[in-house]
Design a protein around this motif. Structure first.
Motif, PDB file in Angstrom:
ATOM      1  N   LYS A  19      -5.878   7.420  -5.021  1.00 42.25           N
ATOM      2  CA  LYS A  19      -5.188   7.462  -3.723  1.00 42.25           C
ATOM      3  C   LYS A  19      -6.182   7.498  -2.577  1.00 42.25           C
ATOM      4  O   LYS A  19      -5.998   6.802  -1.569  1.00 42.25           O
TER       5      LYS A  19
ATOM      6  N   THR B  22       0.821  -1.204   0.000  1.00 42.01           N
ATOM      7  CA  THR B  22       0.000   0.000   0.000  1.00 42.01           C
ATOM      8  C   THR B  22       0.855   1.254   0.000  1.00 42.01           C
ATOM      9  O   THR B  22       0.602   2.183  -0.773  1.00 42.01           O
TER      10      THR B  22
ATOM     11  N   ASP C  45      -7.404   0.559   2.893  1.00 44.45           N
ATOM     12  CA  ASP C  45      -6.350  -0.061   3.690  1.00 44.45           C
ATOM     13  C   ASP C  45      -6.075   0.628   5.016  1.00 44.45           C
ATOM     14  O   ASP C  45      -5.912  -0.041   6.025  1.00 44.45           O
TER      15      ASP C  45
ATOM     16  N   TRP D 134      -7.712   4.046  -2.089  1.00 47.34           N
ATOM     17  CA  TRP D 134      -6.725   3.127  -1.523  1.00 47.34           C
ATOM     18  C   TRP D 134      -6.547   3.393  -0.024  1.00 47.34           C
ATOM     19  O   TRP D 134      -6.465   2.468   0.776  1.00 47.34           O
TER      20      TRP D 134
END
Length: 87
Positions: free
Chosen positions: A44, A9, A51, A47
């Motif tokens: 971004k 990540t 996560d 993501w």
């Protein structure tokens, strides 16, 4: 989140940050350049939500709602940028 997933990540986010800088420098400042930069920003954001906020294990409804929120914010910014170019 395990270490391998965290490293992946972070690597992807660093790569997307570099891609944002390159796109900002190399693309023209019109609506297309803004769309590319904001598209990378949306990637971004999603993501990070999946996560770091931990939505990967959440229900699909929450993932969908927050993904729509990220896309809505980036679309709003793009529309205001495009309108400002017309004025």
């Amino acid at each position: 989140m395990d270490r391998h997933s965290l490293e992946t990540t972070v690597t992807v986010l660093i790569g997307l940050a570099i891609a944002t800088l390159v796109a900002f420098q190399k693309l023209p400042g019109g609506p297309f350049g803004s769309a590319v930069v904001l598209g990378i920003a949306a990637l971004k954001g999603r993501w990070i939500l999946l996560d770091f906020v931990g939505l990967r294990a959440a229900s699909p409804v929450w993932r969908g709602l927050l993904t729509v929120w990220v896309l809505g914010v980036t679309a709003f910014v793009w529309v205001t940028r495009a309108v400002s170019l017309l004025i």
